[in-house]
Design an enzyme around this catalytic site. Structure first.
Site, short mmCIF file in Angstrom:
data_model
loop_
_atom_site.label_atom_id
_atom_site.label_comp_id
_atom_site.label_asym_id
_atom_site.label_seq_id
_atom_site.Cartn_x
_atom_site.Cartn_y
_atom_site.Cartn_z
N CYS A 2 0.85 -1.17 0.00
CA CYS A 2 0.00 0.00 0.00
C CYS A 2 0.90 1.24 0.00
O CYS A 2 1.98 1.24 0.59
CB CYS A 2 -0.94 0.09 1.19
SG CYS A 2 -2.03 -1.30 1.34
N ARG A 27 4.11 -0.35 -4.89
CA ARG A 27 3.79 -0.84 -3.54
C ARG A 27 2.50 -1.65 -3.50
O ARG A 27 2.15 -2.22 -2.48
CB ARG A 27 3.67 0.34 -2.57
CG ARG A 27 4.93 1.16 -2.45
CD ARG A 27 4.72 2.29 -1.49
NE ARG A 27 4.51 1.82 -0.14
CZ ARG A 27 5.48 1.55 0.72
NH1 ARG A 27 6.73 1.71 0.37
NH2 ARG A 27 5.20 1.13 1.93
N TRP A 74 -2.46 -2.82 -1.64
CA TRP A 74 -2.06 -4.22 -1.80
C TRP A 74 -2.86 -4.96 -0.75
O TRP A 74 -2.62 -4.81 0.45
CB TRP A 74 -0.56 -4.37 -1.57
CG TRP A 74 -0.06 -5.75 -1.83
CD1 TRP A 74 0.21 -6.31 -3.04
CD2 TRP A 74 0.24 -6.76 -0.86
NE1 TRP A 74 0.66 -7.60 -2.88
CE2 TRP A 74 0.69 -7.90 -1.55
CE3 TRP A 74 0.18 -6.81 0.54
CZ2 TRP A 74 1.07 -9.07 -0.91
CZ3 TRP A 74 0.55 -7.98 1.18
CH2 TRP A 74 1.00 -9.10 0.46
N ASN A 99 -1.54 2.59 5.54
CA ASN A 99 -0.62 1.53 5.09
C ASN A 99 -0.15 0.81 6.34
O ASN A 99 0.30 1.45 7.28
CB ASN A 99 0.55 2.20 4.34
CG ASN A 99 1.74 1.26 4.14
OD1 ASN A 99 2.87 1.68 4.17
ND2 ASN A 99 1.47 -0.01 3.92
N GLY A 100 -0.26 -0.52 6.32
CA GLY A 100 0.17 -1.28 7.50
C GLY A 100 -0.90 -2.28 7.89
O GLY A 100 -1.81 -2.56 7.11
N GLU A 481 17.71 -17.56 -7.42
CA GLU A 481 17.29 -16.22 -7.85
C GLU A 481 16.69 -16.28 -9.26
O GLU A 481 15.67 -15.65 -9.54
CB GLU A 481 18.48 -15.27 -7.77
CG GLU A 481 18.25 -13.86 -8.28
CD GLU A 481 17.11 -13.11 -7.61
OE1 GLU A 481 16.62 -13.55 -6.55
OE2 GLU A 481 16.67 -12.09 -8.16
N LYS A 485 12.87 -15.21 -10.23
CA LYS A 485 12.54 -14.22 -11.28
C LYS A 485 11.52 -14.81 -12.24
O LYS A 485 10.55 -14.17 -12.60
CB LYS A 485 13.77 -13.82 -12.10
CG LYS A 485 14.80 -12.91 -11.49
CD LYS A 485 14.40 -11.48 -11.31
CE LYS A 485 13.71 -11.26 -10.01
NZ LYS A 485 14.45 -11.03 -8.84
N GLU A 488 8.11 -15.13 -10.55
CA GLU A 488 7.52 -13.82 -10.23
C GLU A 488 6.85 -13.17 -11.43
O GLU A 488 5.75 -12.63 -11.31
CB GLU A 488 8.62 -12.85 -9.75
CG GLU A 488 8.97 -12.93 -8.29
CD GLU A 488 10.05 -11.94 -7.90
OE1 GLU A 488 9.94 -11.35 -6.82
OE2 GLU A 488 11.03 -11.74 -8.66
N HIS A 504 18.49 -36.95 -5.67
CA HIS A 504 17.77 -37.22 -4.43
C HIS A 504 16.29 -36.84 -4.53
O HIS A 504 15.63 -36.67 -3.51
CB HIS A 504 18.43 -36.48 -3.26
CG HIS A 504 19.82 -36.95 -2.99
ND1 HIS A 504 20.12 -38.24 -2.62
CD2 HIS A 504 21.01 -36.31 -3.08
CE1 HIS A 504 21.44 -38.37 -2.48
NE2 HIS A 504 22.00 -37.21 -2.75
N LYS A 603 6.52 -4.34 -4.41
CA LYS A 603 7.96 -4.12 -4.37
C LYS A 603 8.46 -4.02 -2.93
O LYS A 603 9.52 -4.53 -2.59
CB LYS A 603 8.29 -2.84 -5.12
CG LYS A 603 9.74 -2.48 -5.12
CD LYS A 603 10.33 -2.76 -6.47
CE LYS A 603 11.82 -2.71 -6.46
NZ LYS A 603 12.39 -3.98 -6.89
C1 G6P Z 1 9.48 -8.07 -2.03
C2 G6P Z 1 10.00 -7.74 -3.41
C3 G6P Z 1 11.28 -8.53 -3.67
C4 G6P Z 1 12.30 -8.26 -2.59
C5 G6P Z 1 11.73 -8.54 -1.18
C6 G6P Z 1 12.68 -8.03 -0.10
O1 G6P Z 1 9.04 -9.38 -1.99
O2 G6P Z 1 9.04 -8.04 -4.39
O3 G6P Z 1 11.82 -8.15 -4.93
O4 G6P Z 1 13.43 -9.06 -2.79
O5 G6P Z 1 10.50 -7.85 -1.03
O6 G6P Z 1 12.75 -6.63 -0.21
P1 G6P Z 1 13.94 -5.74 0.29
O7 G6P Z 1 13.50 -4.34 -0.04
O8 G6P Z 1 14.06 -5.95 1.77
O9 G6P Z 1 15.16 -6.16 -0.44
#
Ligand code: G6P
Length: 608
Positions: A2, A27, A74, A99-100, A481, A485, A488, A504, A603
């Site tokens: 949010c 956000r 969000w 927000n929160g 990672e 990606k 996501e 395994h 994000k």
């Molecule tokens: C969210 C974002 C990710 C990020 C994670 C941690 O899930 O979508 O891309 O890696 O938060 O965020 P930070 O700002 O702590 O790296």
């Protein structure tokens, strides 16, 4: 999660708020809304979906006023419907954005219902606005009513409140969720992130936990948790506003992938000389380095993967133990802290709720010191950590992290070498590593040169439902990672395994429908990895191999080969990240998903 914006000005604030919301969409983008206070009362538009849907409502029916609050959501409590969209009202005159998460919203809701309040949404937020309404019955001053109500809330919040007969001011507050004040000329603002206000000001005040703010056109008055007026310093934003522009690129993600060579240079700048790591980059207190006997790294998401790479580097170069843990686990368990342990957090945003909670807990556990590797200088994590190393990646807008990750790795490499130097790393080896780091930006550009080729192979993933990523050593976190990606942004189920674990369990999944992405640098694990690839080939799996020329791997019947530059071993995880970012990007484009704002994600995760 949010985002909130608020404004008080001599001009109509509607455009300012809508632009702010667009800049905060990273956000959350489930719904959005605006409430504008003018002489006729508080009027509002809310819409499900992205901010464009709200803009359409403003085009059909403009709202005009000089005080307003706005929100992009969000969803946490309640589905993304218009009824659950903010601002929430109590009566017609009092509106609030939040927000929160309010953890005690259920008992508060019961109390309010008993007093006759009707709830129109499923959100936790609605209790706050009714509580303020209720408080105003005995305390008619809006500021004081808000202050009273905040003492009843458990959880995290950043709020903005407008009230109809309060034409000269609005109120905001923060505790546990980010909020900045933007200072203008005869106009003042609030936002979850300063990026949301760069179109109107570059002067910001970062609020502290528990601060309540009264904003008029000419004045910003900040009260701390005890209700005492506080002066907080004004900082001037020093990034180029254009950083939030897509430029020639179709998506922010691609722009950010292509920026990596220059932001890695920015991350290295002033931190290494021709021969050495400059420990002054950790600030005046860099002597902590010589006392470190252990390292605990805590982070979330992509940042956690960067931490996993650093474990290999620290244990290899410095020979001291290093553990890595996701913040949401760390914060809820009893942690044994060996003496002289560095607590290191990694975060792009510096606002991730779990990482912040872990830091706060760690501060009570007797660590040697706390170091944050972070991209946002003004973030809560930076402010609350004893030491900081900024990654200097500039604003990252795409929800899937790219340049923030590779600059975290770069900053972690600097840190690992600095710790290693205090633990017996020779001057010769240090110089070798530093010289390798200096070639990193050029290697990134070489890796990007495979873009067109990767775009072609991405087509073959469009109708796949699963993918398996394999790597060994530092390539294992990079495989994780890469798989993150892909899932996501293209919504393809993807998993990553250390290649030695294949037999395994995951080998059972391998058939001609399962693409296997293998990361194969030419190092001492090569022969072992080649055997793992044989195991896949023997079962008809389609192999996508990302390797350098020296591995002697190439296109074959069941191998699709992508060349990655041959680099010093220490740089392999950073350079091998680039083709995986490109792969997930192109697969998402082929599939037509929302690359920069994938479904259900945000994000900056400022809730638990
Ligand atoms: C969210 C974002 C990710 C990020 C994670 C941690 O899930 O979508 O891309 O890696 O938060 O965020 P930070 O700002 O702590 O790296």
């Amino acid at each position: 999660m949010c985002g909130i914006v608020g404004a008080i000005a001599r001009r109509n604030v509607a455009k300012i708020l809508l632009e702010g919301l667009s800049r905060l969409e990273y956000r959350g983008y489930d719904s959005s809304g605006v409430a504008i206070n003018n002489l006729d009362g508080v009027s509002s538009h809310r819409a499900v979906g992205k901010v464009q849907a709200l803009r359409d409502k403003f085009t059909a029916e403009p709202l005009d006023g000089k005080i307003g609050i706005a929100h992009t959501r969000w969803a946490t409590h309640g589905k993304p419907t218009e009824a659950n969209a903010h601002p929430h009202f109590s009566g017609e005159d009092l509106a609030l954005v939040h927000n929160g998460i309010i953890e005690n919203h259920e008992p508060l809701r019961r109390e309010l219902k008993a007093k006759g309040y009707e709830f129109k949404s499923e959100t936790d937020t609605e209790v706050i606005v009714h509580l303020i309404h209720d408080a105003l019955k005995t305390e008619p001053d809006l500021l004081k009513a808000v202050q009273n109500v905040l003492t009843k809330l458990h959880g995290a919040f950043a709020i903005g409140v407008v009230k109809n007969d309060e034409n000269g001011r609005f109120i905001a507050a923060r505790k546990g969720s980010p909020l900045v004040v933007g200072v203008g000329i005869e106009e003042n603002f609030i936002a979850s992130d300063q990026l949301a206000l760069l179109h109107v000001t570059d002067q910001f005040i970062f609020l502290e936990e528990g601060d309540v703010v009264e904003l008029t056109r000419d004045q910003v008055t900040i009260f701390d948790e005890k209700g005492e007026v506080q002066e907080r310093p004004i900082s001037v934003f020093n990034h180029n506003v254009d950083a939030t522009d897509k430029g020639e690129f179709r998506h922010y993600m691609m722009k950010e992938i292509y920026e990596q060579s220059s932001v890695i240079s920015a991350c290295l700048e002033g931190r290494i000389s021709e021969t050495k790591v400059l420990t002054s980059c950790f600030g005046a207190e860099s002597e902590f380095l010589k006392d470190i006997e252990n390292v605990h790294i805590v982070a979330c998401g992509t940042s956690y993967h960067a931490g996993m790479v650093a474990k290999y580097w620290i244990e290899d170069l410095a020979g001291i133990p290093c553990s890595v843990e996701v913040a949401s686990e760390y914060r809820y368990r009893k942690v044994a802290v060996p003496k002289k342990t560095l607590f290191l957090t990694l975060s792009q945003s510096g606002e991730t709720a779990d990482t912040l909670a872990a830091l706060r807990m760690a501060k009570e556990l007797g660590y040697l010191t706390t170091l944050a590797i972070c991209n946002v200088p003004s973030s809560t994590l930076v402010r609350e950590s004893a030491l900081t190393l900024l990654t200097n990646a500039g604003p990252e807008i795409g929800v899937a992290s790219t340049k923030a990750f590779t600059t975290q790795l770069t900053a972690l490499l600097i840190t690992s070498v600095a710790i290693a130097v205090e633990n017996g790393l020779s001057a010769e080896k240090e110089q070798e590593l530093v010289q390798a780091m200096r070639s990193l930006p050029a290697y990134i550009n070489d890796a990007l040169a495979q873009d067109a080729h990767i775009k072609v192979i991405a087509d073959r993933f469009a109708n796949k439902h699963n993918a398996l990523f394999l790597g060994r050593g530092t390539m294992f976190p990079i495989a994780l990672e890469g798989s993150l990606k892909l899932k996501e942004i293209s919504y393809i189920h993807a998993e990553a395994y250390p290649a030695g674990e294949l037999k395994h369990g995951p080998l059972a999944l391998v058939d001609e429908d399962m693409p296997i992405i293998a990361l194969v640098p030419h190092n001492d694990m090569l022969d072992k990895l080649k055997s793992n690839l044989q195991e896949v080939a023997a079962r008809g799996g389609e192999l996508y191999v990302f390797a350098d020329k020296e591995t002697d791997l190439h296109n074959e019947d069941n191998i699709v080969f992508t060349e990655v530059p041959k680099v010093d071993r220490i740089l392999e995880p950073i350079v091998h990240t680039i083709p995986l970012q490109l792969l997930s990007y192109h697969v998402a484009v082929v599939k037509g998903t929302d690359v920069d704002q994938p479904r259900n994600l945000a994000k900056s995760v400022t809730v638990e």
